[in-house]
Enzyme design. Structure first.
Site, PDB file in Angstrom:
ATOM      1  N   ARG A 110      -7.281  11.584  -5.413  1.00 47.44           N
ATOM      2  CA  ARG A 110      -8.547  11.174  -4.857  1.00 47.44           C
ATOM      3  C   ARG A 110      -9.467  11.738  -4.332  1.00 47.44           C
ATOM      4  NH1 ARG A 110     -12.470   8.475  -3.716  1.00 47.44           N
ATOM      5  NH2 ARG A 110     -12.118   7.055  -2.039  1.00 47.44           N
ATOM      6  N   ARG A 151      -4.180   6.551   0.747  1.00 49.52           N
ATOM      7  CA  ARG A 151      -4.491   6.959   1.443  1.00 49.52           C
ATOM      8  C   ARG A 151      -3.739   8.072   2.542  1.00 49.52           C
ATOM      9  NH1 ARG A 151     -10.089   4.877   3.405  1.00 49.52           N
ATOM     10  NH2 ARG A 151      -8.107   3.116   3.226  1.00 49.52           N
ATOM     11  N   TYR A 155     -15.100 -12.462  -0.964  1.00 46.59           N
ATOM     12  CA  TYR A 155     -15.297 -11.733  -0.991  1.00 46.59           C
ATOM     13  C   TYR A 155     -16.561 -11.670  -1.700  1.00 46.59           C
ATOM     14  CZ  TYR A 155     -11.655  -8.289   0.536  1.00 46.59           C
ATOM     15  OH  TYR A 155     -10.856  -7.197   1.612  1.00 46.59           O
ATOM     16  N   ARG A 201       0.592  -1.284   0.039  1.00 47.76           N
ATOM     17  CA  ARG A 201       0.720   0.312   0.338  1.00 47.76           C
ATOM     18  C   ARG A 201       0.944   1.044   0.189  1.00 47.76           C
ATOM     19  NH1 ARG A 201      -5.570  -0.128   1.410  1.00 47.76           N
ATOM     20  NH2 ARG A 201      -6.513  -2.212  -0.092  1.00 47.76           N
ATOM     21  N   ASP A 232      -7.198  -3.104  -7.598  1.00 44.22           N
ATOM     22  CA  ASP A 232      -7.716  -3.172  -7.009  1.00 44.22           C
ATOM     23  C   ASP A 232      -7.326  -4.886  -6.969  1.00 44.22           C
ATOM     24  OD1 ASP A 232      -8.449  -2.403  -3.986  1.00 44.22           O
ATOM     25  OD2 ASP A 232      -9.488  -3.841  -4.822  1.00 44.22           O
TER      26      ASP A 232
HETATM   27  O1  CP3 Z   1       0.068   1.042  -3.629  1.00 45.38           O
HETATM   28  C1  CP3 Z   1      -0.680  -0.071  -3.289  1.00 45.38           C
HETATM   29  O2  CP3 Z   1      -0.480  -0.952  -2.483  1.00 45.38           O
HETATM   30  C2  CP3 Z   1      -1.810  -0.107  -3.790  1.00 45.38           C
HETATM   31  C3  CP3 Z   1      -2.706  -0.680  -4.762  1.00 45.38           C
HETATM   32  C4  CP3 Z   1      -3.584  -1.489  -3.645  1.00 45.38           C
HETATM   33  C5  CP3 Z   1      -5.075  -1.436  -3.808  1.00 45.38           C
HETATM   34  N1  CP3 Z   1      -5.581  -2.558  -3.189  1.00 45.38           N
HETATM   35  C6  CP3 Z   1      -5.663  -0.129  -3.827  1.00 45.38           C
HETATM   36  C7  CP3 Z   1      -6.702   0.121  -2.842  1.00 45.38           C
HETATM   37  C8  CP3 Z   1      -3.350  -2.867  -3.724  1.00 45.38           C
HETATM   38  C9  CP3 Z   1      -2.388  -3.589  -3.921  1.00 45.38           C
HETATM   39  C10 CP3 Z   1      -4.867  -3.349  -3.286  1.00 45.38           C
HETATM   40  C11 CP3 Z   1      -4.734  -4.523  -3.191  1.00 45.38           C
HETATM   41  C12 CP3 Z   1      -6.435  -5.383  -2.375  1.00 45.38           C
HETATM   42  N2  CP3 Z   1      -7.460  -4.334  -1.695  1.00 45.38           N
HETATM   43  C13 CP3 Z   1      -5.939  -6.348  -1.240  1.00 45.38           C
HETATM   44  C14 CP3 Z   1      -4.853  -7.536  -0.867  1.00 45.38           C
HETATM   45  C15 CP3 Z   1      -4.026  -6.342   0.168  1.00 45.38           C
HETATM   46  C16 CP3 Z   1      -3.865  -6.677   1.710  1.00 45.38           C
HETATM   47  O3  CP3 Z   1      -4.124  -5.368   2.259  1.00 45.38           O
HETATM   48  O4  CP3 Z   1      -4.084  -7.351   1.965  1.00 45.38           O
HETATM   49  C17 CP3 Z   1      -8.025  -6.048  -0.472  1.00 45.38           C
HETATM   50  C18 CP3 Z   1      -8.067  -7.250   0.639  1.00 45.38           C
HETATM   51  C19 CP3 Z   1      -8.259  -4.992  -1.444  1.00 45.38           C
HETATM   52  C20 CP3 Z   1      -9.537  -5.076  -1.349  1.00 45.38           C
HETATM   53  C21 CP3 Z   1      -9.808  -3.233  -0.828  1.00 45.38           C
HETATM   54  N3  CP3 Z   1      -9.233  -2.689  -1.354  1.00 45.38           N
HETATM   55  C22 CP3 Z   1      -9.624  -2.898   0.616  1.00 45.38           C
HETATM   56  C23 CP3 Z   1     -10.586  -4.337   1.721  1.00 45.38           C
HETATM   57  C24 CP3 Z   1     -10.788  -2.063   0.732  1.00 45.38           C
HETATM   58  C25 CP3 Z   1     -10.791  -1.604   1.466  1.00 45.38           C
HETATM   59  C26 CP3 Z   1      -9.690  -0.795   2.500  1.00 45.38           C
HETATM   60  C27 CP3 Z   1      -9.488   0.266   3.526  1.00 45.38           C
HETATM   61  O5  CP3 Z   1      -8.709   0.783   3.997  1.00 45.38           O
HETATM   62  O6  CP3 Z   1     -10.514   1.128   3.504  1.00 45.38           O
HETATM   63  C28 CP3 Z   1      -9.795  -1.160  -1.001  1.00 45.38           C
HETATM   64  C29 CP3 Z   1      -9.302   0.203  -1.259  1.00 45.38           C
HETATM   65  C30 CP3 Z   1      -8.205   0.710  -1.819  1.00 45.38           C
HETATM   66  N4  CP3 Z   1      -8.154  -0.037  -2.420  1.00 45.38           N
HETATM   67  C31 CP3 Z   1      -7.404   1.436  -1.021  1.00 45.38           C
HETATM   68  C32 CP3 Z   1      -6.740   1.723  -2.196  1.00 45.38           C
HETATM   69  C33 CP3 Z   1      -5.697   2.993  -2.405  1.00 45.38           C
HETATM   70  C34 CP3 Z   1      -8.176   2.315  -0.093  1.00 45.38           C
HETATM   71  C35 CP3 Z   1      -9.835   3.112  -0.390  1.00 45.38           C
HETATM   72  C36 CP3 Z   1      -9.335   4.582  -1.051  1.00 45.38           C
HETATM   73  O7  CP3 Z   1      -8.741   5.323  -1.897  1.00 45.38           O
HETATM   74  O8  CP3 Z   1     -10.515   4.742  -0.943  1.00 45.38           O
END
Ligand code: CP3
Length: 365
Positions: free
Chosen positions: A48, A39, A166, A35, A84
């Site tokens: 964003r 954010r 999911y 990540r 994602d």
């Molecule tokens: O630099 C990076 O790693 C960003 C790229 C990235 C995102 N999601 C963008 C994102 C990656 C590698 C992911 C993978 C991802 N997505 C995972 C596996 C990684 C892990 O944490 O185990 C999972 C489980 C997801 C599903 C997912 N996407 C969830 C559960 C959430 C909400 C998390 C939260 O903290 O709210 C997301 C949203 C998400 N995907 C964000 C980002 C930067 C944050 C929300 C946003 O920008 O609005």
């Protein structure tokens, strides 16, 4: 520096990150962070403000920009493409959205064989926007950096268990009751669901590799919800197939999960080149569990990034000491950076890794 050795440490088109994935010698431990674009970073939040998460993912020049900005700001050795885990749901015919503060929500969760049968596997091409973003990141980082190293580009996808969970739970879950019910039911639904996911994931990974991804990371974020027996009986075969089919594309595979201490030897059985360790297990213990023929990635607790500098420095040094400059360690966190993390501390970690992992002995002529 001895010339042969220098060439070996920086062959054209390679990087210390890829070399470490393959357990080859490196001049210092490569570092990137889960990540790293997210954010906590003001530059990401500025983007964003004008675009939703899915818009960013689906617009190659914006996804590329977010990926590049994070990698350059932090000075890391690899850039993970901004995307994602759940993107493949759309071409499979499953609608979802990201609800602020709640994470992903699937509107009609999968609970029956009929629903599994209705999932499509013939539209993976629709995910090509991720490959287009990778091409842009690759073009940007084509030239070696000041230190002679080329930045690694990481593509990624979910593992069948985590994506299935999911789809079935409809979002994040505490006990995975519905997922395990479908898994234990013993009918065709569970194996068919994993098979359909794999077919889309392999095509999706192939697009990413063709576009220039050097490595593919498979996220099995919630595998830690499984006992070793359940992992072995219900997930190992499908995950192994995914790992092997992606390796056959010609790239190393990193396989990462959270809360996996007891699962590590079995995760290793997938044949992944690198196992990502979560932050709960001491790195040397985790490495012992996966065995010497495998690289490891990890594993600083992301919440340590809120600690004072001296604590942070000590924790980074501790992980490097446990890795003991063995070939095949990629420094990372044990899970993703959380919102509110001070950016300066993230940069500090990268700098500490560079400072304390340089291999004086090997690189001197
Ligand atoms: O630099 C990076 O790693 C960003 C790229 C990235 C995102 N999601 C963008 C994102 C990656 C590698 C992911 C993978 C991802 N997505 C995972 C596996 C990684 C892990 O944490 O185990 C999972 C489980 C997801 C599903 C997912 N996407 C969830 C559960 C959430 C909400 C998390 C939260 O903290 O709210 C997301 C949203 C998400 N995907 C964000 C980002 C930067 C944050 C929300 C946003 O920008 O609005």
């Amino acid at each position: 520096m001895n010339e042969t050795l220098a060439a070996d440490l920086h062959p054209q088109g390679s990087s210390r990150f890829v070399r470490a994935c393959l357990r080859r010698p490196v001049d210092r431990t490569p570092v990137w962070l889960l990540r790293q674009a997210g954010r906590y970073m003001p530059e990401y939040m500025a983007v964003r403000k004008h675009h939703s998460l899915l818009d960013i993912c689906r617009t190659p020049h914006i996804a590329a920009e977010v990926t590049i900005t994070a990698a350059e700001r932090l000075g890391v050795d690899a850039a993970i493409i901004f995307a994602d885990l759940l993107l493949p749901f759309t071409p499979m015919g499953l609608d979802f959205e990201f609800v602020n503060g709640e994470g992903p929500v699937v509107h009609h969760p999968i609970r029956t064989l009929e629903q599994v049968e209705a999932l499509r596997t013939d539209r993976a091409d629709e995910l090509i926007y991720v490959a287009r973003a990778i091409e842009k990141v690759g073009a940007h980082f084509a030239a070696p950096r000041a230190d002679g190293d080329t930045l690694g580009i990481i593509g990624f996808c979910g593992a069948p268990f985590t994506l299935a969970s999911y789809m079935i739970e409809g979002g994040s879950s505490r006990n995975y009751v519905e997922t395990k019910k479908l898994m234990y039911a013993g009918d065709k639904a569970w194996p068919l669901l994993l098979e359909k996911l794999n077919s889309v994931l392999v095509a999706y990974a192939a697009q990413q590799v063709e576009a220039g991804a050097d490595v593919i990371q498979i996220f099995d974020s919630w595998a830690g919800a499984l006992s070793v027996s359940d992992y072995r009986d219900y997930c190992l075969d499908a995950t192994t197939e995914l790992v092997q089919r992606i390796k056959a594309l010609g790239v190393p595979v990193i396989y990462f999960g959270v809360d996996t201490a007891s699962l590590l030897p079995t995760m290793r059985d997938t044949g992944a080149d690198v196992i990502g360790l979560d932050w709960r297990i001491p790195l040397d213990e985790g490495w012992r569990a996966v065995g010497p023929g495998c690289a490891v990635q990890g594993n600083l607790d992301p919440i340590t990034l809120f600690a004072p500098e001296d604590v942070l420095e000590a924790r980074v040094k501790e992980i490097l000491t446990l890795a003991a400059n063995r070939d095949g360690h990629i420094f990372n966190l044990g899970h993703g950076i959380v919102p509110g993390t001070p950016v300066d501390n993230v940069i500090r970690v990268v700098d500490y890794v560079k400072k304390y992992s340089t291999r004086n002995v090997e690189v001197k002529a």
